[in-house]
Scaffold this motif. Structure first.
Motif, short mmCIF file in Angstrom:
data_model
loop_
_atom_site.label_atom_id
_atom_site.label_comp_id
_atom_site.label_asym_id
_atom_site.label_seq_id
_atom_site.Cartn_x
_atom_site.Cartn_y
_atom_site.Cartn_z
N HIS A 62 33.91 -52.24 107.31
CA HIS A 62 34.59 -53.48 107.67
C HIS A 62 33.87 -54.24 108.78
N GLU A 63 32.80 -53.62 109.35
CA GLU A 63 32.01 -54.25 110.41
C GLU A 63 32.87 -54.67 111.60
N CYS A 64 33.76 -53.81 111.99
CA CYS A 64 34.61 -54.07 113.17
C CYS A 64 35.20 -52.74 113.62
N SER A 65 35.88 -52.78 114.75
CA SER A 65 36.53 -51.57 115.24
C SER A 65 37.68 -51.18 114.33
N LEU A 66 37.97 -49.89 114.27
CA LEU A 66 39.03 -49.41 113.38
C LEU A 66 40.38 -49.99 113.76
N TRP A 67 40.57 -50.28 115.04
CA TRP A 67 41.86 -50.83 115.48
C TRP A 67 42.05 -52.28 115.06
N GLU A 68 40.98 -52.92 114.59
CA GLU A 68 41.07 -54.29 114.09
C GLU A 68 41.20 -54.34 112.58
N VAL A 69 41.12 -53.19 111.93
CA VAL A 69 41.21 -53.12 110.48
C VAL A 69 42.68 -53.22 110.06
N ASP A 70 42.90 -53.75 108.87
CA ASP A 70 44.26 -53.84 108.34
C ASP A 70 44.92 -52.45 108.32
N THR A 71 46.22 -52.44 108.56
CA THR A 71 46.94 -51.17 108.68
C THR A 71 46.78 -50.31 107.43
N HIS A 72 46.89 -50.90 106.29
CA HIS A 72 46.77 -50.13 105.04
C HIS A 72 45.37 -49.57 104.87
N GLU A 73 44.36 -50.38 105.22
CA GLU A 73 42.98 -49.93 105.07
C GLU A 73 42.62 -48.84 106.07
N ALA A 74 43.32 -48.81 107.22
CA ALA A 74 42.99 -47.83 108.26
C ALA A 74 43.62 -46.47 108.03
N LEU A 75 44.54 -46.39 107.05
CA LEU A 75 45.20 -45.11 106.80
C LEU A 75 44.23 -44.09 106.22
N VAL A 76 44.40 -42.84 106.62
CA VAL A 76 43.57 -41.73 106.14
C VAL A 76 44.48 -40.73 105.46
N THR A 77 44.15 -40.37 104.25
CA THR A 77 44.96 -39.42 103.49
C THR A 77 44.33 -38.03 103.53
N ILE A 78 45.08 -37.07 103.02
CA ILE A 78 44.56 -35.70 102.96
C ILE A 78 43.35 -35.63 102.04
N SER A 79 43.40 -36.39 100.95
CA SER A 79 42.28 -36.39 100.01
C SER A 79 41.02 -36.97 100.66
N ASP A 80 41.20 -38.00 101.50
CA ASP A 80 40.04 -38.57 102.18
C ASP A 80 39.37 -37.53 103.07
N ILE A 81 40.18 -36.76 103.81
CA ILE A 81 39.63 -35.72 104.67
C ILE A 81 38.94 -34.64 103.85
N TYR A 82 39.58 -34.25 102.76
CA TYR A 82 39.04 -33.18 101.91
C TYR A 82 37.70 -33.60 101.31
N GLU A 83 37.60 -34.84 100.84
CA GLU A 83 36.37 -35.30 100.22
C GLU A 83 35.27 -35.55 101.25
N ALA A 84 35.65 -35.83 102.50
CA ALA A 84 34.64 -36.09 103.53
C ALA A 84 33.97 -34.81 104.02
N ILE A 85 34.58 -33.67 103.75
CA ILE A 85 33.99 -32.39 104.15
C ILE A 85 32.96 -31.98 103.10
N PRO A 86 31.75 -31.64 103.50
CA PRO A 86 30.73 -31.21 102.53
C PRO A 86 31.23 -30.06 101.65
N GLU A 87 30.76 -30.05 100.42
CA GLU A 87 31.25 -29.06 99.46
C GLU A 87 30.90 -27.64 99.89
N ASN A 88 29.70 -27.45 100.42
CA ASN A 88 29.32 -26.10 100.84
C ASN A 88 30.19 -25.61 102.00
N VAL A 89 30.61 -26.53 102.88
CA VAL A 89 31.49 -26.15 103.98
C VAL A 89 32.88 -25.82 103.45
N ARG A 90 33.35 -26.60 102.49
CA ARG A 90 34.67 -26.32 101.89
C ARG A 90 34.68 -24.95 101.22
N THR A 91 33.58 -24.63 100.56
CA THR A 91 33.52 -23.35 99.86
C THR A 91 33.43 -22.19 100.85
#
Length: 301
Positions: A195-224
């Motif tokens: 978004h080329e701005c600080s996270l606190w300036e991002v729309d509320t919906h866009e700034a939300l982080v879900t469990i799936s987002d966290i899971y996918e952001a972790i490298p696969e080898n680390v998850r395993t």
């Protein structure tokens, strides 16, 4: 025998160094950290105080060596006289009867002047230095924790039996906090780059982080390797999960305040002042969150 003495001396200094290293671990608790900050603040004053104290102590020790050394063993050498004067300052090893038998007038004069100058004045000066440094360190520590939202310094008992700590201890199978915080930091950086701005300036919906987002952001080898799943992420006690709809409802007013122009609002003077104050607080909150994020990044949490 000499080898044993050297080993005992090395053990002594090793234990002393271990004790000194304990001050490093006092920084985690604010009330214990005050002790570290007190010694750090009082360092320059203590150095100059010790110069004066040692000068007086050595001078009075030499006087006893000259006056009473030929007749008394405890003052027979200069070092014995200085050590005896030190213990006499603490109230131990006083043998006034023997000193008076050698030279009564000088014994009384030496004792009164020594106790008044060293045991009364200098020791109270030392106490004043430490108390002043302690109060200064306490005020600085209190200001630091008040910026974090605390009204007073938390005690160790409160921290040991806090709900967050108990939740963390009994969160069996949860993701490690360091890994979770690093992952959230990665997600935050990616959203800010997108978004080329600080996270606190991002729309509320866009700034939300879900469990799936966290899971996918972790490298696969680390998850395993760490056996991380959606359930283990949910078990974490270092963050709070909330419903997306609730967060959207809470963010509507602030979002409106941040996107609306000042001229589009028809407010009376009192409401206008409150509106400007709220906008200022929102900006300050964003700035504090940014500072907190940088602090976490610097400390590699």
């Amino acid at each position: 025998y000499q080898i044993v003495q050297k080993q005992l001396m090395m053990n002594f200094f090793n234990i002393v160094l271990c004790l000194l290293r304990m001050f490093k671990f006092y920084r985690f608790q604010p009330r214990l950290a005050i002790v570290n900050q007190t010694l750090y603040t009082a360092g320059p004053d203590l150095f100059h105080f010790m110069l004066m104290f040692l000068t007086f102590l050595y001078g009075f020790g030499v006087i006893t060596h000259i006056l009473f050394g030929p007749q008394m063993l405890m003052f027979s050498t200069a070092m014995n006289a200085v050590s005896s004067a030190f213990f006499m300052m603490l109230g131990a090893g006083i043998n006034m009867a023997k000193m008076a038998s050698v030279d009564g007038e000088m014994a009384v004069l030496w004792y009164i002047s020594f106790m008044f100058l060293v045991a009364v004045i200098l020791l109270n000066v030392l106490l004043a230095i430490l108390v002043d440094s302690y109060m200064s360190a306490k005020e600085e520590e209190l200001e630091t924790w008040q910026e974090k939202g605390y009204e007073e310094l938390p005690s160790m008992v409160e921290q040991l039996f806090s709900a967050k700590l108990l939740k963390h201890l009994f969160s069996f199978g949860a993701i490690h906090e360091d890994l979770l915080l690093r992952t959230l930091e990665t997600i935050k950086d990616s959203k800010e780059a997108e978004h080329e701005c600080s996270l606190w300036e991002v729309d509320t919906h866009e700034a939300l982080v879900t469990i799936s987002d966290i899971y996918e952001a972790i490298p696969e080898n680390v998850r395993t390797a760490a056996k991380i799943s959606h359930e283990s992420i949910c078990r974490s006690g270092c963050i709070f999960w909330s419903d997306e709809n609730d967060e959207n409802q809470k963010g509507l007013q602030l979002q409106y305040l941040s996107t609306a122009d000042d001229g589009d609002l028809e407010l009376d003077p009192a409401e206008q002042a409150l509106y400007l104050r709220i906008k200022q607080l929102v900006k300050e909150n964003a700035s504090l969150h940014e500072q907190h994020r940088r602090t976490l990044a610097d400390t590699n949490l």
